[in-house]
Scaffold this motif. Structure first.
Motif, PDB file in Angstrom:
ATOM      1  N   ALA A  23      -0.978  -2.335  15.300  1.00 24.66           N
ATOM      2  CA  ALA A  23      -0.515  -3.695  14.999  1.00 24.66           C
ATOM      3  C   ALA A  23       0.222  -3.758  13.666  1.00 24.66           C
ATOM      4  O   ALA A  23       1.225  -4.468  13.523  1.00 24.66           O
ATOM      5  CB  ALA A  23      -1.703  -4.660  14.995  1.00 24.66           C
ATOM      6  N   GLU A  24      -0.229  -2.985  12.672  1.00 24.93           N
ATOM      7  CA  GLU A  24       0.427  -3.048  11.366  1.00 24.93           C
ATOM      8  C   GLU A  24       1.877  -2.584  11.449  1.00 24.93           C
ATOM      9  O   GLU A  24       2.767  -3.162  10.814  1.00 24.93           O
ATOM     10  CB  GLU A  24      -0.313  -2.178  10.339  1.00 24.93           C
ATOM     11  CG  GLU A  24       0.269  -2.349   8.937  1.00 24.93           C
ATOM     12  CD  GLU A  24      -0.089  -1.227   7.977  1.00 24.93           C
ATOM     13  OE1 GLU A  24       0.437  -1.256   6.847  1.00 24.93           O
ATOM     14  OE2 GLU A  24      -0.863  -0.319   8.362  1.00 24.93           O
ATOM     15  N   ALA A  25       2.147  -1.544  12.237  1.00 23.30           N
ATOM     16  CA  ALA A  25       3.520  -1.037  12.360  1.00 23.30           C
ATOM     17  C   ALA A  25       4.423  -2.107  12.971  1.00 23.30           C
ATOM     18  O   ALA A  25       5.547  -2.332  12.508  1.00 23.30           O
ATOM     19  CB  ALA A  25       3.531   0.230  13.213  1.00 23.30           C
ATOM     20  N   ARG A  26       3.928  -2.753  14.016  1.00 22.50           N
ATOM     21  CA  ARG A  26       4.720  -3.814  14.654  1.00 22.50           C
ATOM     22  C   ARG A  26       4.980  -4.951  13.677  1.00 22.50           C
ATOM     23  O   ARG A  26       6.100  -5.486  13.578  1.00 22.50           O
ATOM     24  CB  ARG A  26       3.996  -4.316  15.897  1.00 22.50           C
ATOM     25  CG  ARG A  26       4.798  -5.299  16.721  1.00 22.50           C
ATOM     26  CD  ARG A  26       4.097  -5.616  18.027  1.00 22.50           C
ATOM     27  NE  ARG A  26       2.830  -6.301  17.829  1.00 22.50           N
ATOM     28  CZ  ARG A  26       1.639  -5.730  17.960  1.00 22.50           C
ATOM     29  NH1 ARG A  26       1.548  -4.445  18.267  1.00 22.50           N
ATOM     30  NH2 ARG A  26       0.528  -6.422  17.782  1.00 22.50           N
ATOM     31  N   GLU A  27       3.962  -5.332  12.913  1.00 22.97           N
ATOM     32  CA  GLU A  27       4.118  -6.428  11.947  1.00 22.97           C
ATOM     33  C   GLU A  27       5.101  -6.048  10.846  1.00 22.97           C
ATOM     34  O   GLU A  27       5.904  -6.879  10.397  1.00 22.97           O
ATOM     35  CB  GLU A  27       2.752  -6.770  11.348  1.00 22.97           C
ATOM     36  CG  GLU A  27       1.812  -7.447  12.333  1.00 22.97           C
ATOM     37  CD  GLU A  27       0.371  -7.414  11.854  1.00 22.97           C
ATOM     38  OE1 GLU A  27       0.133  -6.923  10.724  1.00 22.97           O
ATOM     39  OE2 GLU A  27      -0.518  -7.864  12.614  1.00 22.97           O
ATOM     40  N   LEU A  69       4.544   7.795  14.954  1.00 21.02           N
ATOM     41  CA  LEU A  69       3.605   6.719  15.266  1.00 21.02           C
ATOM     42  C   LEU A  69       3.003   6.950  16.639  1.00 21.02           C
ATOM     43  O   LEU A  69       3.669   7.452  17.552  1.00 21.02           O
ATOM     44  CB  LEU A  69       4.326   5.366  15.254  1.00 21.02           C
ATOM     45  CG  LEU A  69       4.643   4.784  13.881  1.00 21.02           C
ATOM     46  CD1 LEU A  69       5.699   3.694  14.003  1.00 21.02           C
ATOM     47  CD2 LEU A  69       3.378   4.218  13.246  1.00 21.02           C
ATOM     48  N   PRO A  70       1.741   6.592  16.823  1.00 18.81           N
ATOM     49  CA  PRO A  70       1.142   6.712  18.154  1.00 18.81           C
ATOM     50  C   PRO A  70       1.760   5.687  19.110  1.00 18.81           C
ATOM     51  O   PRO A  70       2.390   4.722  18.689  1.00 18.81           O
ATOM     52  CB  PRO A  70      -0.347   6.413  17.901  1.00 18.81           C
ATOM     53  CG  PRO A  70      -0.360   5.573  16.667  1.00 18.81           C
ATOM     54  CD  PRO A  70       0.792   6.041  15.833  1.00 18.81           C
ATOM     55  N   THR A  71       1.578   5.900  20.403  1.00 24.95           N
ATOM     56  CA  THR A  71       2.043   4.960  21.421  1.00 24.95           C
ATOM     57  C   THR A  71       0.844   4.377  22.149  1.00 24.95           C
ATOM     58  O   THR A  71       0.028   5.120  22.692  1.00 24.95           O
ATOM     59  CB  THR A  71       2.962   5.671  22.433  1.00 24.95           C
ATOM     60  OG1 THR A  71       4.068   6.265  21.738  1.00 24.95           O
ATOM     61  CG2 THR A  71       3.496   4.686  23.450  1.00 24.95           C
ATOM     62  N   PRO A  99       1.385   7.226   9.081  1.00 27.22           N
ATOM     63  CA  PRO A  99       2.615   7.099   9.873  1.00 27.22           C
ATOM     64  C   PRO A  99       3.296   5.742   9.743  1.00 27.22           C
ATOM     65  O   PRO A  99       4.472   5.608  10.079  1.00 27.22           O
ATOM     66  CB  PRO A  99       2.135   7.338  11.312  1.00 27.22           C
ATOM     67  CG  PRO A  99       0.668   7.054  11.295  1.00 27.22           C
ATOM     68  CD  PRO A  99       0.190   7.428   9.936  1.00 27.22           C
ATOM     69  N   VAL A 100       2.570   4.727   9.246  1.00 25.60           N
ATOM     70  CA  VAL A 100       3.167   3.394   9.093  1.00 25.60           C
ATOM     71  C   VAL A 100       3.938   3.278   7.774  1.00 25.60           C
ATOM     72  O   VAL A 100       4.706   2.348   7.565  1.00 25.60           O
ATOM     73  CB  VAL A 100       2.074   2.301   9.180  1.00 25.60           C
ATOM     74  CG1 VAL A 100       2.672   0.902   9.076  1.00 25.60           C
ATOM     75  CG2 VAL A 100       1.307   2.423  10.494  1.00 25.60           C
ATOM     76  N   GLU A 113       0.837  -1.190   0.000  1.00 22.72           N
ATOM     77  CA  GLU A 113       0.000   0.000   0.000  1.00 22.72           C
ATOM     78  C   GLU A 113       0.881   1.253   0.000  1.00 22.72           C
ATOM     79  O   GLU A 113       1.661   1.492   0.925  1.00 22.72           O
ATOM     80  CB  GLU A 113      -0.901   0.009   1.237  1.00 22.72           C
ATOM     81  CG  GLU A 113      -1.808   1.217   1.344  1.00 22.72           C
ATOM     82  CD  GLU A 113      -2.862   1.252   0.231  1.00 22.72           C
ATOM     83  OE1 GLU A 113      -3.270   2.370  -0.139  1.00 22.72           O
ATOM     84  OE2 GLU A 113      -3.262   0.178  -0.248  1.00 22.72           O
ATOM     85  N   GLY A 114       0.797   2.038  -1.080  1.00 18.05           N
ATOM     86  CA  GLY A 114       1.573   3.268  -1.180  1.00 18.05           C
ATOM     87  C   GLY A 114       3.018   3.069  -1.592  1.00 18.05           C
ATOM     88  O   GLY A 114       3.796   4.014  -1.567  1.00 18.05           O
ATOM     89  N   VAL A 115       3.392   1.861  -1.986  1.00 12.40           N
ATOM     90  CA  VAL A 115       4.792   1.550  -2.289  1.00 12.40           C
ATOM     91  C   VAL A 115       4.862   0.803  -3.617  1.00 12.40           C
ATOM     92  O   VAL A 115       4.135  -0.182  -3.822  1.00 12.40           O
ATOM     93  CB  VAL A 115       5.429   0.682  -1.181  1.00 12.40           C
ATOM     94  CG1 VAL A 115       6.915   0.455  -1.463  1.00 12.40           C
ATOM     95  CG2 VAL A 115       5.235   1.321   0.185  1.00 12.40           C
ATOM     96  N   VAL A 116       5.747   1.253  -4.521  1.00 16.86           N
ATOM     97  CA  VAL A 116       5.886   0.597  -5.821  1.00 16.86           C
ATOM     98  C   VAL A 116       7.366   0.450  -6.158  1.00 16.86           C
ATOM     99  O   VAL A 116       8.237   1.106  -5.572  1.00 16.86           O
ATOM    100  CB  VAL A 116       5.188   1.407  -6.951  1.00 16.86           C
ATOM    101  CG1 VAL A 116       3.705   1.538  -6.696  1.00 16.86           C
ATOM    102  CG2 VAL A 116       5.844   2.776  -7.113  1.00 16.86           C
TER     103      VAL A 116
END
Length: 816
Positions: free
Chosen positions: A380-384, A374-376, A342-343, A321-324
């Protein structure tokens, strides 16, 4: 700018005046860095111009040209003077005489001179054949004489370079790669070559040459400052050593740091590493762009023909998503909005690493400038995505470095700043702390199939040494930091507890396996209590292997792997509740038993010496078979003085002890009542070939009966061949490991490895009147880490004060 007095001395007094002005300039505390280099170049310009003018005596068609570093006006205190005497070829004899009248005064002052005498056509021909000569001429600067001659050469050389760039740039890239292979990476070396190592001054010059080709350009941000810092360090190195050296040796780092006004040598190295990292990253980006341009030039004519002359459109393939992917790089999609997503930095990095592609410089800079924090805790997506990035193997390194170059790593993980570019003054480690953490994650990614929670393994690999940026025990500090980071990135309370345990005890298995008696139930139970659960033990086992593999070749071997695996097996049994309280001692091999029986019956030592290329019998290799040195098996009737006698004989024969184990072996019931000391050691010759086993045995017999004075022999040898004094090693440390064993007092020694070290320790233990029940000796680079299980003469544990007294005695013996 040079002062009026300096100019007057240089102009009026010839070589002696220049020398005085030069010395005054180099000893001025008020002037350093770029101003001093520029002033030194200007002072030298004035002097050489004066020499040329006086010697030329109206000679036409001649000019004096500075090239290379001098051409750039960057003269360090001991830099060479790179000069070309350019002439039109009309009067070779007069030019030769002119050259002598310039070169000899330079030599008379003891200055290093790289010189040549050429016509413009000869200079161009040489440049076409010699890439290094061409690079020097790209920085040509007129000093004196015919300005038109110099300007014409500069114009012609630059035109040649730009016309030949498609052929010469790949040649230059190959030259840089070969140099990096020989010299290593500046940002990781404890004694780096500031000029030749990858990321050093040579690479900075190569980037200038690429820019001059107009084919591609290096990222400019931070590059000039990085280059300036390396030049400043080289200036200080020249001044403190008085030599034209580019190698920042360990023994000179404190002086160089003081010259630069820095706190200490570590601060100096950290600045050097940071500068080298900027240049290395700029080189990677630049050479990638050169390759892209050259490929597009080769393909463009064919595409134009196919498309009827239209301009080809770059193909873009979605990765996330957002990356090519575009043109071999990972870029942001047109619809990507870092300021709202932010991810995105982690998603782009994970996609790049998974695809094995570099992150576009433009994409990284755009995300660094616009991405929201990133929020604190993290979603879950950021961690993954972080776990995906860490689990991508070798491509993770380049992607991580791209993020770090633009400050995104410390933006995501603020605690990273303390370990960033932090040197490790330990011969076992080959990386800085931050690179070691990434290398551990790379190694851990190969072990994820062995654990039920790969995410915890990878994150613990990233964090296990995070405490090295803080004072005190890095494992204790790291545990606190790991708790905070793990909670911040969104792990639940149970996972946070596991991660903090892994960081706190990441050295537990390797230290216990190599320094403790695994037959002692207390050893195994203490590890089980620290680990807590089978799943944590599984993770710790994989982390231990990944950490050791990422440290360096001295930290891991099949033998060490087998010891750790044996410990894990025993701890697992305790955690499962079915481990015996008093396990039977490991059965001796047939050869060990044969040697023990022979030693007992003959009443004298028996030994076997052989090369070993696989782990001992009964041990499964932890990887590919590898040479482990030479195995020395010795059986000796149980008696005092065995440890110092054996260690002393080996030292006399110049054998280095890599690992050593000593234990008492009970004889079979059908032989006799009694015990024999069995020593299983791995040794290597300092130089030359191994001594014959018969000579070792003969000297061992003499050592045991007192007829061989080992201490005197070693003292005489040390007096005849004194060792060089390098960096002063930290003092030895001797500690008592309380509650480490139920049957013996464990005394652990950490010291600088040296010939005869084990002999001195053995003698000190004998003098203290204790009995060595078993010993576990290992050498890691230049560090010896030894554990001795000792008892009183009656076989009981030592009282606390007596144990402390023995430890003090060992420290005194090591200081003597």
């Amino acid at each position: 700018m040079t002062s009026t007095d300096d100019r007057k001395d240089a102009e009026d007094s010839g070589p002696s005046g220049y020398a005085a002005a030069r010395l005054r300039l180099l000893t001025e505390e008020a002037r350093s860095g770029p101003p001093r280099r520029a002033a030194l170049a200007e002072l030298t310009d004035d002097w050489l111009t004066g020499l040329f003018t006086a010697a030329a005596d109206g000679l036409k068609g001649v000019s004096l040209v500075a090239v290379g570093g001098y051409g750039r006006g960057e003269l360090s205190p001991r830099s060479d003077l790179d000069l070309v005497l350019l002439h039109d070829g009309s009067d070779s004899g007069a030019v030769a005489a002119l050259a002598d009248r310039i070169w000899y005064p330079v030599w008379d002052l003891g200055l290093a001179l790289d010189h040549s005498v050429r016509t413009p056509s000869e200079a161009r021909k040489t440049a076409g054949e010699d890439l290094k000569a061409q690079l020097g001429l790209l920085d040509a600067r007129h000093l004196a004489g015919d300005l038109g001659l110099t300007a014409g050469l500069r114009t012609a050389v630059l035109a040649d370079w730009r016309n030949q760039a498609p052929r010469r740039l790949p040649e230059l890239q190959e030259l840089c790669a070969e140099r990096a292979e020989r010299q290593g990476e500046l940002q990781y070396l404890l004694e780096p070559d500031l000029k030749e190592a990858r990321g050093g001054l040579r690479d900075a010059t190569a980037l200038r040459a690429v820019a001059a080709s107009w084919l591609a350009d290096a990222p400019r941000e931070g590059l000039a400052d990085a280059r300036r810092r390396l030049l400043d360090v080289r200036d200080a190195l020249h001044l403190t050593t008085g030599r034209a050296t580019d190698r920042l040796a360990l023994q000179e780092q404190d002086q160089v740091a003081a010259e630069l006004g820095l706190l200490d040598a570590d601060t100096l190295l950290r600045q050097v590493y940071e500068a080298a990292r900027v240049i290395s990253y700029a080189s990677d980006v630049t050479w990638r762009e050169v390759g892209r341009v050259l490929r597009s030039r080769a393909v463009r004519p064919r595409l134009r023909a196919m498309l009827g002359g239209g301009k080809p459109v770059a193909e873009r393939s979605p990765l996330a998503e957002g990356v090519v992917e575009q043109d071999g790089e990972v870029v942001l999609a047109r619809a990507a909005r870092p300021e709202r997503d932010p991810v995105l930095p982690l998603r782009a990095a994970a996609a790049a690493a998974q695809a094995g592609l570099p992150l576009s410089l433009h994409a990284v800079r755009h995300m660094a400038a616009t991405a929201r924090p990133l929020p604190t805790p993290w979603p879950a997506e950021a961690r993954e995505q972080l776990v995906t990035l860490l689990g991508s193997g070798r491509p993770t390194v380049d992607v991580w470095e791209a993020l770090e170059a633009e400050g995104l790593i410390t933006h995501l993980l603020p605690d990273w700043e303390r370990v960033r570019c932090r040197p490790q003054r330990n011969a076992v480690h080959i990386w800085t702390v931050d690179r070691h953490l990434i290398e551990t994650a790379v190694r851990a990614s190969e072990l994820t199939r062995r654990v039920s929670r790969p995410d915890l393994l990878l994150v613990s690999a990233l964090l296990h040494d995070i405490g090295k940026g803080w004072p005190g025990d890095h494992s204790v500090a790291g545990e606190i930091i790991a708790k905070d980071v793990a909670a911040r990135i969104g792990f639940d309370r149970a996972d946070v507890a596991v991660l903090s345990t892994l960081v706190r005890h990441h050295l537990l298995l390797i230290e216990t396996a190599t320094r403790r008696d695994l037959e002692d139930p207390a050893t195994v139970r203490s590890v089980a209590e620290a680990v807590g659960t089978q799943s944590t033990l599984e993770l710790l086992h994989a982390l231990t292997e990944a950490d050791a593999l990422a440290t360096g070749p001295a930290a891991w071997s099949s033998w060490r792997g087998s010891l750790v695996a044996d410990l894990v097996k025993r701890v697992s049994a305790v955690l499962a509740g079915d481990a015996p309280e008093e396990p039977e001692p490991a059965a001796p091999t047939a050869e060990q038993e044969r040697l023990a029986i022979e030693a007992f019956r003959t009443g004298s030592p028996v030994l076997a010496l052989r090369a070993q290329t696989e782990p001992p019998a009964g041990e499964e290799p932890a990887g590919e078979p590898e040479p482990l040195g030479v195995e020395l098996l010795i059986a000796v009737p149980d008696q005092p003085g065995v440890l110092p006698a054996v260690a002393g004989v080996l030292a006399v024969h110049r054998l280095t002890v890599r690992t050593a184990e000593l234990r008492a072996l009970r004889l079979p019931d059908d032989v006799d009542e009694g015990s024999v000391l069995l020593l299983n050691w791995r040794v290597a010759a300092e130089y030359g070939s191994l001594p014959q086993a018969t000579r070792l045995r003969a000297d061992l017999v003499r050592a045991l009966d007192g007829s061989l004075d080992i201490a005197t022999r070693l003292a005489e040898r040390d007096a005849a061949y004194p060792r060089r004094r390098g960096r002063v090693a930290p003092p030895a440390r001797v500690t008592v490991a309380s509650a480490a064993s139920w049957h013996a007092t464990v005394i652990e020694v950490r010291a600088q490895d040296a010939p005869g070290l084990l002999f001195r320790l053995g003698m000190a233990l004998e003098k203290a009147g204790v009995r060595v029940r078993s010993a576990h000796v290992s050498t890691l680079g230049s560090n010896a880490v030894d554990a001795f299980y000792v008892t009183s003469g009656s076989g009981t544990l030592l009282p606390g004060e007596e144990a402390a007294s023995v430890a003090r005695a060992l420290e005194e013996a090591l200081r003597a």
